[in-house]
Write a protein that holds these residues in place. Structure first.
Motif, PDB file in Angstrom:
ATOM      1  N   HIS A   1      19.706   5.233  26.327  1.00 19.57           N
ATOM      2  CA  HIS A   1      18.145   4.530  26.187  1.00 19.57           C
ATOM      3  C   HIS A   1      18.481   3.047  26.104  1.00 19.57           C
ATOM      4  O   HIS A   1      17.813   2.100  26.592  1.00 19.57           O
ATOM      5  CB  HIS A   1      17.515   5.132  25.400  1.00 19.57           C
TER       6      HIS A   1
ATOM      7  N   ARG B   1      11.830   8.921  28.909  1.00 16.85           N
ATOM      8  CA  ARG B   1      11.911   7.928  27.825  1.00 16.85           C
ATOM      9  C   ARG B   1      11.907   6.536  27.939  1.00 16.85           C
ATOM     10  O   ARG B   1      11.280   5.738  27.260  1.00 16.85           O
ATOM     11  CB  ARG B   1      13.085   8.353  26.843  1.00 16.85           C
TER      12      ARG B   1
ATOM     13  N   GLU C   1      15.069  13.650  30.832  1.00 15.43           N
ATOM     14  CA  GLU C   1      14.453  13.319  29.382  1.00 15.43           C
ATOM     15  C   GLU C   1      14.640  11.754  29.479  1.00 15.43           C
ATOM     16  O   GLU C   1      14.091  11.000  28.626  1.00 15.43           O
ATOM     17  CB  GLU C   1      14.980  14.172  28.207  1.00 15.43           C
TER      18      GLU C   1
END
Length: 316
Positions: free
Chosen positions: A274, A295, A291
């Protein structure tokens, strides 16, 4: 000790030629009187050793008296002297032993091979630790090494990175490994790997253990390193990269019609990826895993809202 010293005198004279009693005494860290007694003992044993009087005198061996190592090539002689790393040997308490071993090997080499070995020592120096790492404090290294050699069980207090940090462990130490200036002990049951500098307390017991049949320290360490690198990047992400944008370690590249590149990237974790992918801004689109994509989408939406509000406030 005396027998070892007699051998050292013999090898020193064989290697260096004529030496005075004072020079021998300094080299062996004994008194000149002790050297005189040792020389007499060597002569009585039949060693052709002669003493020359005068300012330029000293002890010497009869020309041609030497033992030689046969079968060594020049490359092998060089490798012998390149293999002995003084720093780690000293840490293990073997500095003087290494020096004595090199002296014995050098003395036994024929002159032409001795020249090759000396050239290695003058042109190569091995220094394992990195520049920017503080040297690890390893007060228990010698004790661990002794336990490895004598197959003695250790009881230690060990500091690890996760809670509880300080734990007690019973170790059957199979071997020691030096990696990038840091010592590791490989120990059973398991086996498992422990950093020697993280041992807070150590007790050597009288209990002996039996090393597993077929245990190969080098093979274990090679497998451990492979597993370590695999654990660093246990997952993968599928991404699209804008023209001109690149990432290390990508696989499965496929260029699409709009010039973007579809690729697979190994990642350490969703959290790490991320942060890493956000630095590329609009130059990357994450497709998988869901996911991670979700995010990043939430982060982008929060940023858009924040900067949108800032623009609105700035307009007023």
């Amino acid at each position: 000790m005396k027998s070892s010293r007699l051998v050292s005198i013999l090898l020193l004279l064989q290697t260096r030629g004529r030496m005075t009693a004072a020079q021998l005494a300094e080299e062996l860290e004994v008194s000149v009187r002790t050297v005189y007694r040792d020389v007499e003992a060597l002569s009585a044993a039949g060693v052709p050793l002669y003493g020359d009087a005068g300012h330029a005198g000293g002890y010497r061996l009869l020309d041609g008296y030497r033992t030689r190592l046969t079968g060594l090539t020049a490359d092998e002689a060089e490798a012998l002297f390149l293999a002995g790393v003084p720093g780690p040997a000293a840490e293990l308490g073997l500095g003087s032993v290494l020096a004595a071993a090199q002296l014995k090997v050098r003395a036994a080499l024929p002159p032409e091979l001795r020249a090759h070995a000396d050239r290695v020592g003058g042109r190569f120096h091995l220094d394992a630790p990195g520049w920017y790492a503080e040297a690890d404090e390893t007060p228990y290294l010698t004790a661990v090494a002794d336990a490895v050699w004598n197959s003695r069980v250790l009881h230690i207090l060990y500091r690890r990175w996760r809670e509880p940090t300080d734990v007690e462990r019973r170790l059957e130490p199979y071997g020691l490994v030096l990696k990038a200036g840091r010592w590791y002990v490989i120990a059973g049951p398991g086996p498992r790997t422990f950093r020697v500098d993280q041992i807070l307390r150590l007790a050597v017991t009288d209990e002996e253990f039996t090393r597993p049949d077929g245990f190969d320290l080098a093979a274990y360490w090679a497998a451990y390193q492979r597993d370590f690198h695999d654990r660093l990047r246990p997952a993968e992400a599928v991404v699209r990269l804008a023209p001109g944008v690149t990432l290390d370690r990508t696989t499965g590249h496929r260029t699409e019609q709009d010039g973007w590149t579809r690729a697979t990237v190994p990642i350490e974790s969703v959290d790490h990826a991320h942060a890493e992918f956000l630095r590329l801004g609009s130059g990357i689109e994450v497709l998988e895993p869901p996911e991670l994509r979700e995010r990043i989408a939430r982060t982008v939406a929060e940023l858009a809202e924040r900067y949108g509000n800032a623009a609105t406030h700035g307009g007023h």
